[in-house]
Write an enzyme that holds these catalytic residues in place. Structure first.
Site, PDB file in Angstrom:
ATOM      1  N   TYR A 127       0.779  -1.075  -0.577  1.00  0.00           N
ATOM      2  CA  TYR A 127       0.226  -0.025   0.204  1.00  0.00           C
ATOM      3  C   TYR A 127       1.078   1.181  -0.034  1.00  0.00           C
ATOM      4  O   TYR A 127       0.813   2.599  -0.592  1.00  0.00           O
ATOM      5  CB  TYR A 127      -0.602  -0.329   0.878  1.00  0.00           C
ATOM      6  N   VAL A 172      -9.802   3.488  -4.279  1.00  0.00           N
ATOM      7  CA  VAL A 172      -8.798   3.667  -2.746  1.00  0.00           C
ATOM      8  C   VAL A 172      -8.118   5.224  -3.560  1.00  0.00           C
ATOM      9  O   VAL A 172      -7.283   5.836  -2.440  1.00  0.00           O
ATOM     10  CB  VAL A 172      -8.072   3.053  -2.283  1.00  0.00           C
ATOM     11  N   ASP A 173      -8.127   5.366  -4.317  1.00  0.00           N
ATOM     12  CA  ASP A 173      -7.602   6.660  -4.703  1.00  0.00           C
ATOM     13  C   ASP A 173      -7.660   7.904  -4.910  1.00  0.00           C
ATOM     14  O   ASP A 173      -8.933   7.832  -4.546  1.00  0.00           O
ATOM     15  CB  ASP A 173      -6.447   6.489  -6.252  1.00  0.00           C
ATOM     16  N   HIS A 203     -14.309   1.642   0.395  1.00  0.00           N
ATOM     17  CA  HIS A 203     -13.416  -0.056  -0.059  1.00  0.00           C
ATOM     18  C   HIS A 203     -11.987   1.234   0.834  1.00  0.00           C
ATOM     19  O   HIS A 203     -11.135   0.811   0.900  1.00  0.00           O
ATOM     20  CB  HIS A 203     -12.730  -0.200  -0.518  1.00  0.00           C
ATOM     21  N   LEU A 213     -15.440  -0.086 -20.153  1.00  0.00           N
ATOM     22  CA  LEU A 213     -14.835  -0.851 -21.401  1.00  0.00           C
ATOM     23  C   LEU A 213     -15.460  -2.296 -21.796  1.00  0.00           C
ATOM     24  O   LEU A 213     -15.456  -1.947 -22.775  1.00  0.00           O
ATOM     25  CB  LEU A 213     -13.554  -0.927 -21.133  1.00  0.00           C
TER      26      LEU A 213
HETATM   27  N1  APR Z   1     -12.622   3.066 -18.890  1.00  0.00           N
HETATM   28  C1  APR Z   1     -13.810   2.083 -18.856  1.00  0.00           C
HETATM   29  N2  APR Z   1     -13.590   0.655 -18.105  1.00  0.00           N
HETATM   30  C2  APR Z   1     -12.308   0.728 -17.829  1.00  0.00           C
HETATM   31  C3  APR Z   1     -11.244   1.166 -19.227  1.00  0.00           C
HETATM   32  C4  APR Z   1     -11.803   2.786 -19.346  1.00  0.00           C
HETATM   33  N3  APR Z   1     -10.371   3.060 -19.749  1.00  0.00           N
HETATM   34  N4  APR Z   1     -10.360   0.153 -18.508  1.00  0.00           N
HETATM   35  C5  APR Z   1     -10.998  -0.821 -17.793  1.00  0.00           C
HETATM   36  N5  APR Z   1     -11.701  -0.741 -17.325  1.00  0.00           N
HETATM   37  C6  APR Z   1     -13.384  -2.002 -16.807  1.00  0.00           C
HETATM   38  C7  APR Z   1     -12.190  -3.614 -17.412  1.00  0.00           C
HETATM   39  O1  APR Z   1     -13.414  -3.469 -18.062  1.00  0.00           O
HETATM   40  C8  APR Z   1     -13.530  -3.723 -16.238  1.00  0.00           C
HETATM   41  O2  APR Z   1     -14.739  -3.767 -15.899  1.00  0.00           O
HETATM   42  O3  APR Z   1     -12.881  -1.281 -15.427  1.00  0.00           O
HETATM   43  C9  APR Z   1     -13.330  -2.729 -14.451  1.00  0.00           C
HETATM   44  C10 APR Z   1     -12.105  -2.850 -13.651  1.00  0.00           C
HETATM   45  O4  APR Z   1     -12.670  -3.743 -13.217  1.00  0.00           O
HETATM   46  P1  APR Z   1     -11.956  -4.577 -11.657  1.00  0.00           P
HETATM   47  O5  APR Z   1     -10.284  -4.293 -12.374  1.00  0.00           O
HETATM   48  O6  APR Z   1     -11.725  -5.900 -11.055  1.00  0.00           O
HETATM   49  O7  APR Z   1     -11.951  -3.194 -11.041  1.00  0.00           O
HETATM   50  P2  APR Z   1     -12.691  -2.956  -9.673  1.00  0.00           P
HETATM   51  O8  APR Z   1     -14.368  -3.688 -10.167  1.00  0.00           O
HETATM   52  O9  APR Z   1     -13.112  -1.492  -9.117  1.00  0.00           O
HETATM   53  O10 APR Z   1     -12.614  -4.244  -8.367  1.00  0.00           O
HETATM   54  C11 APR Z   1     -13.914  -3.636  -7.573  1.00  0.00           C
HETATM   55  O11 APR Z   1     -12.112  -5.984  -6.376  1.00  0.00           O
HETATM   56  O12 APR Z   1      -9.931  -6.210  -5.651  1.00  0.00           O
HETATM   57  C12 APR Z   1     -11.278  -5.489  -5.445  1.00  0.00           C
HETATM   58  O13 APR Z   1     -11.349  -3.944  -3.625  1.00  0.00           O
HETATM   59  C13 APR Z   1     -10.927  -4.220  -4.895  1.00  0.00           C
HETATM   60  O14 APR Z   1     -11.996  -2.306  -4.716  1.00  0.00           O
HETATM   61  C14 APR Z   1     -11.627  -3.188  -6.045  1.00  0.00           C
HETATM   62  C15 APR Z   1     -13.055  -4.499  -5.815  1.00  0.00           C
END
Ligand code: APR
Length: 234
Positions: A56, A93-94, A109, A202
């Site tokens: 972190y 968390v940013d 979170h 996306l």
């Molecule tokens: N614009 C829009 N969507 C995007 C982009 C972009 N430029 N780039 C990636 N994505 C989408 C991807 O298609 C994906 O569906 O963002 C999503 C990211 O998914 P994750 O990496 O799973 O992130 P998140 O959904 O925030 O994860 C939820 O999981 O690991 C835990 O606590 C952590 O808060 C996090 C939670």
């Protein structure tokens, strides 16, 4: 007559991707550097606090080299201009939503720029590295930890979120894979209470089938366009 609808917005890692912040489940995602079990569970903290604090610390330090993107800025403009209720719930968390100017915001979170005392529960703004066993300025216990909600822990402000979803006319999900609950269930709660639901992402997500409308594309393009649409006549 200004539009007084209530809007709840959920954001995930995808809204920060175009700022250069790694997502979790995409190629080269953060977790790929580490197994979740090694850095984001209470057991991991107990087993190897040096590794968890270092993970972190690295992510907190990286914030100095990234900036909010057009999507963060568009949501901040909506926050400033929307006459109805608006709540931006982020899984991130940013600090990019804050730096863009969003005010009606909550981090479910936790936040990199905060430390949590495991003894007295106080949350303290934190900018620099946080070594294990750092003393809490409130209770004096050497128990400060990253203020991150680990898997298996309760997300923050769930009552406030549930109340906002029950009152929402519109629920918008931006940049999240819909892989992690309870956030992944918010669309179903919003629908149950009669809200319209929109996904801006996306790629198709695990929750896409629940949304009344899904638009696929980069947040930096979709979010400003959507905000412009919503503010016409607001
Ligand atoms: N614009 C829009 N969507 C995007 C982009 C972009 N430029 N780039 C990636 N994505 C989408 C991807 O298609 C994906 O569906 O963002 C999503 C990211 O998914 P994750 O990496 O799973 O992130 P998140 O959904 O925030 O994860 C939820 O999981 O690991 C835990 O606590 C952590 O808060 C996090 C939670």
């Amino acid at each position: 007559m200004p539009d007084r609808r209530n809007i709840v917005i959920l954001t995930g890692a995808g809204i920060s991707a175009e700022s250069g912040v790694a997502t979790f489940r995409g190629p080269g995602g953060l977790w790929e550097g580490h197994r979740v079990e090694d850095v984001c569970t209470p057991q991991a903290l107990a087993r190897d606090s040096e590794l968890v604090h270092r993970f972190y610390d690295e992510r907190r330090a990286k914030l100095a080299s990234v900036e909010p993107n057009a999507a963060h800025r568009a949501l901040a403009a909506l926050d400033a201009k929307w006459p109805g209720e608006l709540l931006l719930v982020t899984q991130n968390v940013d600090d990019l939503h804050e730096r863009a100017g969003s005010a009606r915001l909550l981090h479910m979170h936790g936040e990199l720029k905060s430390a949590l005392c495991a003894a007295c529960g106080i949350r303290i703004g934190w900018e620099d590295a946080l070594p294990p066993e750092t003393e809490c300025s409130n209770c004096g216990t050497p128990a400060l930890r990253p203020d991150i909600v680990f898997f298996g822990e309760m997300p923050y402000q769930m009552e406030r979120i549930e109340h906002a979803l029950a009152q929402a006319h519109l629920f918008v999900s931006i940049g999240t894979s819909g892989a992690v609950y309870p956030a992944a269930g918010f669309v179903q709660t919003a629908r149950y209470h009669g809200a319209a639901t929109l996904e801006l992402n996306l790629d198709p997500s695990e929750g896409s089938l629940w949304f009344g409308e899904s638009r696929m594309g980069p947040a930096g393009v979709l979010v400003p366009a959507w905000v412009e649409e919503v503010l016409v006549g607001a």
